[in-house]
Scaffold this motif. Sequence first.
Motif, PDB file in Angstrom:
ATOM      1  N   TYR A  21      45.493  47.055  41.664  1.00  0.00           N
ATOM      2  CA  TYR A  21      44.178  47.645  41.407  1.00  0.00           C
ATOM      3  C   TYR A  21      44.287  49.168  41.452  1.00  0.00           C
ATOM      4  CZ  TYR A  21      42.654  42.990  43.005  1.00  0.00           C
ATOM      5  OH  TYR A  21      42.487  41.650  43.196  1.00  0.00           O
ATOM      6  N   ALA A  23      41.242  51.427  40.770  1.00  0.00           N
ATOM      7  CA  ALA A  23      40.000  51.964  41.340  1.00  0.00           C
ATOM      8  C   ALA A  23      39.150  50.806  41.835  1.00  0.00           C
ATOM      9  CB  ALA A  23      39.256  52.751  40.276  1.00  0.00           C
ATOM     10  N   GLN A  28      33.328  46.447  45.767  1.00  0.00           N
ATOM     11  CA  GLN A  28      34.322  46.933  46.735  1.00  0.00           C
ATOM     12  C   GLN A  28      33.890  48.290  47.294  1.00  0.00           C
ATOM     13  OE1 GLN A  28      37.767  46.722  44.189  1.00  0.00           O
ATOM     14  NE2 GLN A  28      37.889  44.496  44.377  1.00  0.00           N
ATOM     15  N   THR A  47      31.778  35.671  41.192  1.00  0.00           N
ATOM     16  CA  THR A  47      33.209  35.823  40.967  1.00  0.00           C
ATOM     17  C   THR A  47      33.375  36.676  39.720  1.00  0.00           C
ATOM     18  OG1 THR A  47      33.014  33.658  39.965  1.00  0.00           O
ATOM     19  CG2 THR A  47      34.247  33.786  41.993  1.00  0.00           C
ATOM     20  N   GLY A  48      34.454  37.402  39.693  1.00  0.00           N
ATOM     21  CA  GLY A  48      34.665  38.282  38.547  1.00  0.00           C
ATOM     22  C   GLY A  48      34.312  39.723  38.854  1.00  0.00           C
ATOM     23  N   THR A  49      33.694  39.942  40.005  1.00  0.00           N
ATOM     24  CA  THR A  49      33.274  41.288  40.361  1.00  0.00           C
ATOM     25  C   THR A  49      34.256  41.967  41.306  1.00  0.00           C
ATOM     26  OG1 THR A  49      32.002  40.334  42.169  1.00  0.00           O
ATOM     27  CG2 THR A  49      30.821  40.771  40.127  1.00  0.00           C
ATOM     28  N   GLY A  50      35.226  41.217  41.775  1.00  0.00           N
ATOM     29  CA  GLY A  50      36.181  41.784  42.733  1.00  0.00           C
ATOM     30  C   GLY A  50      35.747  41.561  44.177  1.00  0.00           C
ATOM     31  N   LYS A  51      34.905  40.562  44.394  1.00  0.00           N
ATOM     32  CA  LYS A  51      34.371  40.357  45.747  1.00  0.00           C
ATOM     33  C   LYS A  51      35.445  39.922  46.738  1.00  0.00           C
ATOM     34  CE  LYS A  51      32.749  35.694  44.789  1.00  0.00           C
ATOM     35  NZ  LYS A  51      33.620  34.854  45.587  1.00  0.00           N
ATOM     36  N   THR A  52      36.462  39.210  46.257  1.00  0.00           N
ATOM     37  CA  THR A  52      37.493  38.728  47.181  1.00  0.00           C
ATOM     38  C   THR A  52      38.182  39.892  47.897  1.00  0.00           C
ATOM     39  OG1 THR A  52      37.848  36.982  45.566  1.00  0.00           O
ATOM     40  CG2 THR A  52      39.419  37.116  47.373  1.00  0.00           C
ATOM     41  N   ASP A 303      39.836  31.420  38.953  1.00  0.00           N
ATOM     42  CA  ASP A 303      40.174  32.775  38.583  1.00  0.00           C
ATOM     43  C   ASP A 303      41.246  32.764  37.505  1.00  0.00           C
ATOM     44  OD1 ASP A 303      40.468  35.471  38.482  1.00  0.00           O
ATOM     45  OD2 ASP A 303      41.772  35.585  40.225  1.00  0.00           O
ATOM     46  N   GLU A 305      42.332  34.727  34.223  1.00  0.00           N
ATOM     47  CA  GLU A 305      42.012  35.905  33.442  1.00  0.00           C
ATOM     48  C   GLU A 305      42.082  35.555  31.968  1.00  0.00           C
ATOM     49  OE1 GLU A 305      44.074  39.409  34.680  1.00  0.00           O
ATOM     50  OE2 GLU A 305      43.660  38.907  36.766  1.00  0.00           O
ATOM     51  N   ARG A 331      35.821  38.591  32.539  1.00  0.00           N
ATOM     52  CA  ARG A 331      36.017  38.979  33.932  1.00  0.00           C
ATOM     53  C   ARG A 331      36.581  40.384  34.032  1.00  0.00           C
ATOM     54  NH1 ARG A 331      37.801  34.247  37.620  1.00  0.00           N
ATOM     55  NH2 ARG A 331      36.459  35.443  38.956  1.00  0.00           N
TER      56      ARG A 331
HETATM   57  P1  AMP Z   1      36.960  38.136  42.195  1.00  0.00           P
HETATM   58  O1  AMP Z   1      35.544  38.507  41.872  1.00  0.00           O
HETATM   59  O2  AMP Z   1      37.322  38.508  43.580  1.00  0.00           O
HETATM   60  O3  AMP Z   1      37.237  36.699  41.880  1.00  0.00           O
HETATM   61  O4  AMP Z   1      37.933  39.015  41.268  1.00  0.00           O
HETATM   62  C1  AMP Z   1      37.931  38.880  39.876  1.00  0.00           C
HETATM   63  C2  AMP Z   1      39.147  39.473  39.219  1.00  0.00           C
HETATM   64  O5  AMP Z   1      39.117  40.890  39.270  1.00  0.00           O
HETATM   65  C3  AMP Z   1      40.464  39.055  39.834  1.00  0.00           C
HETATM   66  O6  AMP Z   1      41.329  38.682  38.791  1.00  0.00           O
HETATM   67  C4  AMP Z   1      40.962  40.296  40.526  1.00  0.00           C
HETATM   68  O7  AMP Z   1      42.362  40.353  40.545  1.00  0.00           O
HETATM   69  C5  AMP Z   1      40.363  41.399  39.703  1.00  0.00           C
HETATM   70  N1  AMP Z   1      40.078  42.619  40.484  1.00  0.00           N
HETATM   71  C6  AMP Z   1      39.488  42.680  41.696  1.00  0.00           C
HETATM   72  N2  AMP Z   1      39.369  43.947  42.113  1.00  0.00           N
HETATM   73  C7  AMP Z   1      39.865  44.729  41.140  1.00  0.00           C
HETATM   74  C8  AMP Z   1      40.020  46.152  40.959  1.00  0.00           C
HETATM   75  N3  AMP Z   1      39.608  47.019  41.891  1.00  0.00           N
HETATM   76  N4  AMP Z   1      40.595  46.582  39.830  1.00  0.00           N
HETATM   77  C9  AMP Z   1      40.984  45.701  38.877  1.00  0.00           C
HETATM   78  N5  AMP Z   1      40.878  44.359  38.968  1.00  0.00           N
HETATM   79  C10 AMP Z   1      40.321  43.867  40.082  1.00  0.00           C
END
Ligand code: AMP
Length: 408
Positions: A21, A23, A28, A47-52, A303, A305, A331
Motif C-alpha cells: 500500500y 497511501a 484507514q 469490503t473494498g474500502t481497505g477496512k481490514t 476479496d 481483485e 474494488r
Molecule cells: P478490504 O476492504 O479490507 O477488503 O480491502 C479491499 C482491497 O483493498 C484489498 O485487496 C486490499 O489489499 C486493498 N487495499 C487496502 N488498503 C489499501 C491501500 N491503502 N492502498 C491500496 N490498496 C489497499
Amino acid sequence: MTFDSLGLEPRLLESVAALGYEAPTPIQEQAIPHVLAGTDVVGCAQTGTGKTAAFVLPTLQRIPNDRVVRALVVTPTRELAVQVGEVAMEASRATGHHVAVIHGGVGYDPQFKKLRKGVELVVATPGRLLDMHERKEVDLRQVEVLVLDEADRMLDMGFWPDVRRIIGLLPEDRQTLLFSATMSSDVTRVVRSALRDPVQVETSPSATPVENVDQALYPVSEMQKNRLLAELLVQKDFDRVLVFTRTKERADRVARVLEKQGVSCAAIHGDRKQAHRQRALDDFKEGRTRVLVATDVVARGIDVEEISHVINFDMPNGPEDYVHRIGRTARAGASGDAISFVTAQDMDVLRDVERMLDYVISTEDLEGFDYDKRLIPDPDREARPKARPVFSGGVMGRGRGRTRIMRR
Ligand code: AMP
C-alpha cells in the motif's frame, strides 16, 4: 496523507510496504489514529474500502509480542476469516506477532497446534471459536482488542447469541472496534451494548464502491435467464465474472448450464466443503475459471481483485445485499460493471434499491437475443429521495445509455 502521519511505528510501516500500500484509504486515514489512541471505533465501511488494514495495522501496534491472545477478530464467514488472516499474517511478519485463523469446515489439528504454540492475534468465526474455548484450547481472558467485522452480516446470519457469549469471555476493560457496511437499528443496539463511547468513522461517499460501478438492468423472463446468461457470457468479452443466485440449488444449476456452454466456471456455497470452496476461489482468483457462481452468504467479503463484472442472476432480497454484491467489483478504486437480471417479481426490490441509491438504473438488452414477453421497468421512473443515509453525496446522472452516479 501518508501512513507515517497516522502514527504508525516504523515496523508497521514495513508491514504497509509488505502489503504494497502506498497511501491510506479514507477509512484507514480516519480509523487508524483512533484505534492507536485506544478508543472504541464504529466503522461504517464495506469490503473494498481497505477496512481490514484499518483495524489490523493499529491493533498490531497496540499489542505486545508475548504469545498470549491479545487481539480477537470475529468474522461471519470462513472466507472472510481467511482473508483477514492473510492480511494479518503479512502485516505481522514485520512486527513478529503470531496469528491463528480459527474457523469451521476444516480439521482441528492444525488449529490446535497453532494455538498451543501461542499467538497474539486470533481471527475466528463464532462457532469454532466457542468450540475451541470449550475444549480449553484458547484463553480469551487477556484480550485487549476485540474487532467485530461485518457486524451487520453476523446479525443477519443469526450469530449474535454466539458473539454475545464470546464477548462474555473477554475482559470488560478492552477496546472494541466494530465494522459494518450498514448501520441498521440492530447494529446500533449492538454498538450500544458492546462498545464504550465509540467514535464513528465512515468512508467518504467518494470511496463507496457503488460510485465506480456501471450498473445496468437486463429485463428478462424467469424462463429465459439461463439462456440469457449463457449468451451474454459467450457474446461478450467479460473477464472475471461473479454471478449471484438466490439459492444454493440455483447456483449449482447455473454452473451446470454454463459448463455445458463451454464457459469455465465453478459454484461456491455453504454446502460445499471448505477445501472445495477454497479451491474454487483460488481458481477464480488466479484466472483459471472465468465465472464464479455464488450465493450471498459466501460471496460477501470475498476479496478477489479485478472482478470485471457482477451479474445478479437473481436480484437480492434487499438493497443492502445489492450494494454488497456490486461492491465485489470496482474494488479499491477500480471501475467495474454490475448487471441485474430483472423479472416482474423484482420490481419491488428494484424500487427499494433505486430509492436507497437515489439513482435510476438504466435498462439494456442483449443484441440479437430473442426475448420472450417480459416486464420492462418504466425508463422514466424517478428514484425518490433516499430513505437511508447510507450513501450520501451522490446524485444521479442520466446520460445516454449507461448512467453513473456523479458527485455533487
Ligand atoms: P478490504 O476492504 O479490507 O477488503 O480491502 C479491499 C482491497 O483493498 C484489498 O485487496 C486490499 O489489499 C486493498 N487495499 C487496502 N488498503 C489499501 C491501500 N491503502 N492502498 C491500496 N490498496 C489497499
